[in-house]
Motif scaffolding. Sequence first.
Motif, mmCIF file in Angstrom:
data_model
loop_
_atom_site.group_PDB
_atom_site.id
_atom_site.type_symbol
_atom_site.label_atom_id
_atom_site.label_comp_id
_atom_site.label_asym_id
_atom_site.label_seq_id
_atom_site.Cartn_x
_atom_site.Cartn_y
_atom_site.Cartn_z
ATOM 1 N N VAL A 42 0.884 -1.167 0.000
ATOM 2 C CA VAL A 42 0.000 0.000 0.000
ATOM 3 C C VAL A 42 0.915 1.208 0.000
ATOM 4 N N ILE A 43 0.885 1.946 -1.097
ATOM 5 C CA ILE A 43 1.745 3.119 -1.228
ATOM 6 C C ILE A 43 0.876 4.351 -1.355
ATOM 7 N N ILE A 44 1.212 5.370 -0.578
ATOM 8 C CA ILE A 44 0.397 6.576 -0.513
ATOM 9 C C ILE A 44 1.244 7.755 -0.943
ATOM 10 N N SER A 45 0.737 8.506 -1.930
ATOM 11 C CA SER A 45 1.496 9.639 -2.444
ATOM 12 C C SER A 45 0.557 10.721 -2.958
ATOM 13 N N ALA A 46 0.637 11.886 -2.341
ATOM 14 C CA ALA A 46 -0.133 13.030 -2.822
ATOM 15 C C ALA A 46 0.552 13.671 -4.025
ATOM 16 N N THR A 47 1.793 13.271 -4.277
ATOM 17 C CA THR A 47 2.551 13.746 -5.439
ATOM 18 C C THR A 47 2.895 12.518 -6.286
ATOM 19 N N PRO A 48 2.029 12.171 -7.234
ATOM 20 C CA PRO A 48 2.140 10.876 -7.907
ATOM 21 C C PRO A 48 3.279 10.719 -8.915
ATOM 22 N N LEU A 92 -2.595 4.926 -3.382
ATOM 23 C CA LEU A 92 -3.465 6.065 -3.105
ATOM 24 C C LEU A 92 -2.777 7.284 -3.685
ATOM 25 N N THR A 93 -3.420 7.904 -4.678
ATOM 26 C CA THR A 93 -2.822 9.029 -5.386
ATOM 27 C C THR A 93 -3.822 10.177 -5.448
ATOM 28 N N GLY A 94 -3.515 11.131 -6.291
ATOM 29 C CA GLY A 94 -4.415 12.253 -6.538
ATOM 30 C C GLY A 94 -4.111 12.840 -7.896
ATOM 31 N N GLY A 95 -4.776 13.935 -8.200
ATOM 32 C CA GLY A 95 -4.552 14.607 -9.473
ATOM 33 C C GLY A 95 -4.840 13.703 -10.646
ATOM 34 N N ASP A 96 -3.852 13.564 -11.549
ATOM 35 C CA ASP A 96 -4.035 12.714 -12.735
ATOM 36 C C ASP A 96 -3.408 11.330 -12.556
ATOM 37 N N GLY A 97 -2.952 11.033 -11.345
ATOM 38 C CA GLY A 97 -2.327 9.732 -11.087
ATOM 39 C C GLY A 97 -0.858 9.691 -11.429
ATOM 40 N N GLY A 98 -0.408 10.639 -12.235
ATOM 41 C CA GLY A 98 1.004 10.748 -12.575
ATOM 42 C C GLY A 98 1.615 9.461 -13.100
ATOM 43 N N GLU A 99 2.907 9.326 -12.894
ATOM 44 C CA GLU A 99 3.646 8.154 -13.371
ATOM 45 C C GLU A 99 3.276 6.898 -12.595
ATOM 46 N N ILE A 100 2.794 7.077 -11.371
ATOM 47 C CA ILE A 100 2.386 5.909 -10.585
ATOM 48 C C ILE A 100 1.314 5.136 -11.337
ATOM 49 N N ALA A 101 0.319 5.839 -11.866
ATOM 50 C CA ALA A 101 -0.777 5.183 -12.586
ATOM 51 C C ALA A 101 -0.252 4.341 -13.748
ATOM 52 N N GLY A 102 0.802 4.821 -14.400
ATOM 53 C CA GLY A 102 1.364 4.103 -15.539
ATOM 54 C C GLY A 102 2.098 2.821 -15.168
ATOM 55 N N LEU A 103 2.515 2.691 -13.914
ATOM 56 C CA LEU A 103 3.236 1.487 -13.485
ATOM 57 C C LEU A 103 2.305 0.352 -13.066
ATOM 58 N N LEU A 104 1.079 0.685 -12.733
ATOM 59 C CA LEU A 104 0.178 -0.311 -12.163
ATOM 60 C C LEU A 104 -0.362 -1.262 -13.225
ATOM 61 N N GLY A 105 -0.472 -2.516 -12.821
ATOM 62 C CA GLY A 105 -0.998 -3.541 -13.713
ATOM 63 C C GLY A 105 -2.491 -3.717 -13.539
ATOM 64 N N PRO A 106 -3.100 -4.628 -14.301
ATOM 65 C CA PRO A 106 -4.557 -4.809 -14.273
ATOM 66 C C PRO A 106 -5.084 -5.364 -12.944
#
Length: 194
Positions: A114-120, A142-156
């Motif tokens: 579980v990784i939490i970042s307000a700066t994704p 747990l992110t915010g905004g547009d998900g940043g690069e974190i969103a791009g690393l996540l799998g299905p």
Amino acid sequence: MQELIKQSFTESIHTKIAALDVLAPIVENAANIMLNALLAEKKILCCGDGLSHSISAVLANALNYKLEHERPSLPAMSLVADPMLASLLSDENQATQQFATQLRAVAQAGDVLVIISATPNSATSLRTIEAALSKDMLVVALTGGDGGEIAGLLGPNDVEIRVPSDKPIRINEVHQLVAHSICDAIEKTLFPGM
């Protein structure tokens, strides 16, 4: 000054209302992933960058000890933001490996990060997620905004709980509520009637 305080309260309330319908099914999915891992005798490993790290510690401690009711401990831990380790990893590239290094040492396949970042776009968060994926872990981010690069690393099979706000303080407030909600759902599912 009272008007500024009222404005903060109002903004926080509006952010939480905006998040409610969007995030409820996603938070449920995250809680189920964590619950299934616990039922399979796996661990929940938590961390976050900056202020988010305190939220990750609250989540880990609430799972390990209790949120509201006395009950058996669950295998969860907060990766440590250790000043000594940070000084050993003295250059910037190494410092971003702080949580990743710990994760590689203690994580096993099937554990949940579980990784939490307000700066994704945090380099520390990105390196930690990469380490988790290399260990065949599931990730709840747990992110915010547009998900940043974190969103791009996540799998299905991973879950991103993205707060609909660009303001880090509002994102952190919702992250705290999400952490409590997840722990409460797990606690009441595993220990009904407590």
